[in-house]
Motif scaffolding. Structure first.
Motif, PDB file in Angstrom:
ATOM      1  N   MET A 194       0.822  -1.206   0.000  1.00 53.47           N
ATOM      2  CA  MET A 194       0.000   0.000   0.000  1.00 53.47           C
ATOM      3  C   MET A 194       0.863   1.266   0.000  1.00 53.47           C
ATOM      4  SD  MET A 194      -3.191  -0.840   2.546  1.00 53.47           S
ATOM      5  CE  MET A 194      -2.596  -2.308   3.373  1.00 53.47           C
ATOM      6  N   LEU A 195       1.881   1.265   0.855  1.00 53.22           N
ATOM      7  CA  LEU A 195       2.723   2.459   0.939  1.00 53.22           C
ATOM      8  C   LEU A 195       3.483   2.673  -0.361  1.00 53.22           C
ATOM      9  CD1 LEU A 195       3.714   4.756   2.724  1.00 53.22           C
ATOM     10  CD2 LEU A 195       5.494   3.229   3.608  1.00 53.22           C
ATOM     11  N   ALA A 196       4.028   1.597  -0.944  1.00 56.80           N
ATOM     12  CA  ALA A 196       4.736   1.724  -2.214  1.00 56.80           C
ATOM     13  C   ALA A 196       3.801   2.208  -3.314  1.00 56.80           C
ATOM     14  CB  ALA A 196       5.358   0.383  -2.592  1.00 56.80           C
ATOM     15  N   HIS A 197       2.590   1.701  -3.334  1.00 59.17           N
ATOM     16  CA  HIS A 197       1.621   2.121  -4.347  1.00 59.17           C
ATOM     17  C   HIS A 197       1.305   3.606  -4.184  1.00 59.17           C
ATOM     18  CE1 HIS A 197      -1.755   1.477  -7.157  1.00 59.17           C
ATOM     19  NE2 HIS A 197      -2.366   2.391  -6.428  1.00 59.17           N
ATOM     20  N   HIS A 198       1.101   4.040  -2.953  1.00 58.52           N
ATOM     21  CA  HIS A 198       0.791   5.444  -2.697  1.00 58.52           C
ATOM     22  C   HIS A 198       1.939   6.348  -3.137  1.00 58.52           C
ATOM     23  CE1 HIS A 198      -0.877   8.973  -0.752  1.00 58.52           C
ATOM     24  NE2 HIS A 198       0.266   9.142  -0.088  1.00 58.52           N
ATOM     25  N   ARG A 199       3.147   5.875  -2.960  1.00 52.33           N
ATOM     26  CA  ARG A 199       4.322   6.672  -3.335  1.00 52.33           C
ATOM     27  C   ARG A 199       4.628   6.593  -4.829  1.00 52.33           C
ATOM     28  NH1 ARG A 199       8.340   4.675   1.607  1.00 52.33           N
ATOM     29  NH2 ARG A 199       7.655   6.205   3.160  1.00 52.33           N
ATOM     30  N   GLY A 200       3.936   5.722  -5.539  1.00 50.25           N
ATOM     31  CA  GLY A 200       4.196   5.556  -6.963  1.00 50.25           C
ATOM     32  C   GLY A 200       5.451   4.767  -7.254  1.00 50.25           C
ATOM     33  N   GLU A 201       5.882   3.961  -6.278  1.00 51.58           N
ATOM     34  CA  GLU A 201       7.087   3.157  -6.455  1.00 51.58           C
ATOM     35  C   GLU A 201       6.759   1.868  -7.200  1.00 51.58           C
ATOM     36  OE1 GLU A 201       9.096   4.701  -2.240  1.00 51.58           O
ATOM     37  OE2 GLU A 201       8.431   2.621  -2.472  1.00 51.58           O
ATOM     38  N   PRO A 202       7.669   1.376  -8.021  1.00 52.62           N
ATOM     39  CA  PRO A 202       7.392   0.147  -8.778  1.00 52.62           C
ATOM     40  C   PRO A 202       7.289  -1.059  -7.856  1.00 52.62           C
ATOM     41  CG  PRO A 202       9.682   0.806  -9.055  1.00 52.62           C
ATOM     42  CD  PRO A 202       8.998   1.928  -8.332  1.00 52.62           C
ATOM     43  N   GLY A 203       6.401  -1.966  -8.212  1.00 50.94           N
ATOM     44  CA  GLY A 203       6.247  -3.179  -7.420  1.00 50.94           C
ATOM     45  C   GLY A 203       4.914  -3.838  -7.698  1.00 50.94           C
ATOM     46  N   GLY A 204       4.784  -5.061  -7.250  1.00 48.18           N
ATOM     47  CA  GLY A 204       3.549  -5.803  -7.461  1.00 48.18           C
ATOM     48  C   GLY A 204       3.271  -6.734  -6.299  1.00 48.18           C
ATOM     49  N   LEU A 205       1.997  -6.832  -5.920  1.00 49.90           N
ATOM     50  CA  LEU A 205       1.565  -7.684  -4.825  1.00 49.90           C
ATOM     51  C   LEU A 205       0.831  -8.893  -5.384  1.00 49.90           C
ATOM     52  CD1 LEU A 205       1.248  -7.884  -1.656  1.00 49.90           C
ATOM     53  CD2 LEU A 205      -1.032  -6.878  -2.005  1.00 49.90           C
ATOM     54  N   THR A 206       1.138 -10.072  -4.855  1.00 49.51           N
ATOM     55  CA  THR A 206       0.430 -11.280  -5.259  1.00 49.51           C
ATOM     56  C   THR A 206      -0.008 -12.058  -4.028  1.00 49.51           C
ATOM     57  OG1 THR A 206       2.511 -12.522  -5.425  1.00 49.51           O
ATOM     58  CG2 THR A 206       1.643 -11.544  -7.452  1.00 49.51           C
ATOM     59  N   TYR A 207      -1.130 -12.803  -4.206  1.00 54.37           N
ATOM     60  CA  TYR A 207      -1.579 -13.773  -3.209  1.00 54.37           C
ATOM     61  C   TYR A 207      -1.102 -15.127  -3.706  1.00 54.37           C
ATOM     62  CZ  TYR A 207      -4.997 -10.269  -1.529  1.00 54.37           C
ATOM     63  OH  TYR A 207      -5.610  -9.149  -1.031  1.00 54.37           O
ATOM     64  N   ARG A 208      -0.503 -15.931  -2.818  1.00 51.48           N
ATOM     65  CA  ARG A 208       0.021 -17.219  -3.254  1.00 51.48           C
ATOM     66  C   ARG A 208      -0.386 -18.332  -2.288  1.00 51.48           C
ATOM     67  NH1 ARG A 208       4.337 -19.365  -6.336  1.00 51.48           N
ATOM     68  NH2 ARG A 208       5.062 -17.294  -6.945  1.00 51.48           N
ATOM     69  N   ASP A 209      -0.850 -19.421  -2.876  1.00 55.89           N
ATOM     70  CA  ASP A 209      -1.076 -20.662  -2.146  1.00 55.89           C
ATOM     71  C   ASP A 209      -0.427 -21.778  -2.963  1.00 55.89           C
ATOM     72  OD1 ASP A 209      -2.047 -22.651  -0.403  1.00 55.89           O
ATOM     73  OD2 ASP A 209      -3.832 -22.924  -1.641  1.00 55.89           O
ATOM     74  N   GLY A 210       0.801 -22.140  -2.612  1.00 59.97           N
ATOM     75  CA  GLY A 210       1.544 -23.097  -3.412  1.00 59.97           C
ATOM     76  C   GLY A 210       1.800 -22.537  -4.800  1.00 59.97           C
ATOM     77  N   ALA A 211       1.380 -23.276  -5.824  1.00 61.40           N
ATOM     78  CA  ALA A 211       1.559 -22.821  -7.204  1.00 61.40           C
ATOM     79  C   ALA A 211       0.423 -21.916  -7.667  1.00 61.40           C
ATOM     80  CB  ALA A 211       1.673 -24.026  -8.137  1.00 61.40           C
ATOM     81  N   ASP A 212      -0.606 -21.776  -6.844  1.00 60.83           N
ATOM     82  CA  ASP A 212      -1.768 -20.963  -7.218  1.00 60.83           C
ATOM     83  C   ASP A 212      -1.499 -19.507  -6.853  1.00 60.83           C
ATOM     84  OD1 ASP A 212      -4.245 -20.238  -8.102  1.00 60.83           O
ATOM     85  OD2 ASP A 212      -5.373 -21.305  -6.558  1.00 60.83           O
ATOM     86  N   ILE A 213      -1.585 -18.614  -7.831  1.00 61.53           N
ATOM     87  CA  ILE A 213      -1.242 -17.203  -7.637  1.00 61.53           C
ATOM     88  C   ILE A 213      -2.377 -16.322  -8.141  1.00 61.53           C
ATOM     89  CG2 ILE A 213       0.397 -15.368  -8.224  1.00 61.53           C
ATOM     90  CD1 ILE A 213       2.489 -17.516  -8.713  1.00 61.53           C
ATOM     91  N   ARG A 214      -2.654 -15.247  -7.406  1.00 65.51           N
ATOM     92  CA  ARG A 214      -3.620 -14.243  -7.835  1.00 65.51           C
ATOM     93  C   ARG A 214      -3.004 -12.860  -7.677  1.00 65.51           C
ATOM     94  NH1 ARG A 214      -5.564 -18.476  -8.818  1.00 65.51           N
ATOM     95  NH2 ARG A 214      -7.686 -19.246  -8.466  1.00 65.51           N
TER      96      ARG A 214
END
Length: 245
Positions: free
Chosen positions: A1-21
């Motif tokens: 959230m903080l990186a997104h607010h600052r406009g910094e590059p990055g990506g968030l994912t949800y992971r359960d084993g090989a399953d990713i969202r």
């Protein structure tokens, strides 16, 4: 959230084993009210009607999008989140009454609020029906005798194993959800880094199971709100007339 607010590059994912969202940070934490569904607005408006009894407590407030909605309408609300960076993000967005804290031991006074708003399936972090009861009792502590609470969850009778992190349970109307968060970002030097969060365990319960879980608490389920056919639902809890179970 903080990186997104600052406009910094990055990506968030949800992971359960090989399953990713995709973590959908913009949609989940920064979306404008114009994109919210009718049920979300209805709940926020309903809680405004309780502020004659005290302010609203937004538990798991994240970057503060619901707090901002209330603030735009001159409604007094206080936010609490376990993440210090989420709280910092909310403060950088102009919100002052935001606290770092554990929802099972909220850093606020007893009977200080007229309503609790705890969505984002925070309730499921109780991890068990007993844990949900403990969380409900803490919400009861911080609200007055006429208080209400809005919580949400997924009804496992409408889910299957395609749902990220789904874990079955032999009990009717009960299941589990487990996953962790991963954030990939970039430092000022250009070096990439990855942060991996702890595994989160949510108890999923049907409205019927939630009603049973609240039976030994000061709350009762007054209303269940959900769109037809959806597994996700919101429940409006109200204090029992005696103010205790």
């Amino acid at each position: 959230m903080l990186a997104h607010h600052r406009g910094e590059p990055g990506g968030l994912t949800y992971r359960d084993g090989a399953d990713i969202r995709d973590g959908n940070v913009e949609e989940f934490y920064f979306s404008a009210a114009e994109s919210w569904d009718r049920e979300t607005i209805e709940v926020l408006e309903r809680l405004v009607g309780r502020t004659d009894r005290g302010p609203i407590l937004d538990v798991g407030c994240g970057a503060g999008k619901h707090l901002l909605w209330w603030a735009e309408r001159d409604v007094t609300a206080v936010g609490v989140d376990a993440s210090a960076n989420a709280v910092l993000t909310a403060r950088k967005r102009g919100l002052e009454d935001v606290l770092v804290g554990d929802m099972f031991d909220l850093p606020v006074d007893t009977s200080a609020f007229g309503a609790v708003h705890a969505v984002g399936t925070q309730l499921g972090l109780g991890g068990s029906l007993a844990g949900i009861r403990d969380l409900c009792r803490e919400f009861a502590r911080v609200t007055d005798d006429g208080g209400v609470a809005v919580v949400d969850n997924y009804d496992p009778t409408r889910l299957d194993d395609e749902f990220l992190g789904y874990r079955p349970d032999p009990r009717e109307g009960v299941a589990h959800r487990c996953f962790h968060l991963e954030f990939e970002g970039e430092q000022a030097s250009g070096d990439r880094f990855r942060e991996i969060g702890r595994t989160l365990h949510f108890l999923l319960c049907s409205p019927a199971r939630l009603r049973a879980a609240t039976a030994d608490t000061p709350w009762r389920v007054r209303e269940v709100l959900r769109a037809d056919g959806r597994a996700h639902y919101r429940a409006v809890l109200e204090k029992r007339p005696t103010g205790r179970a």
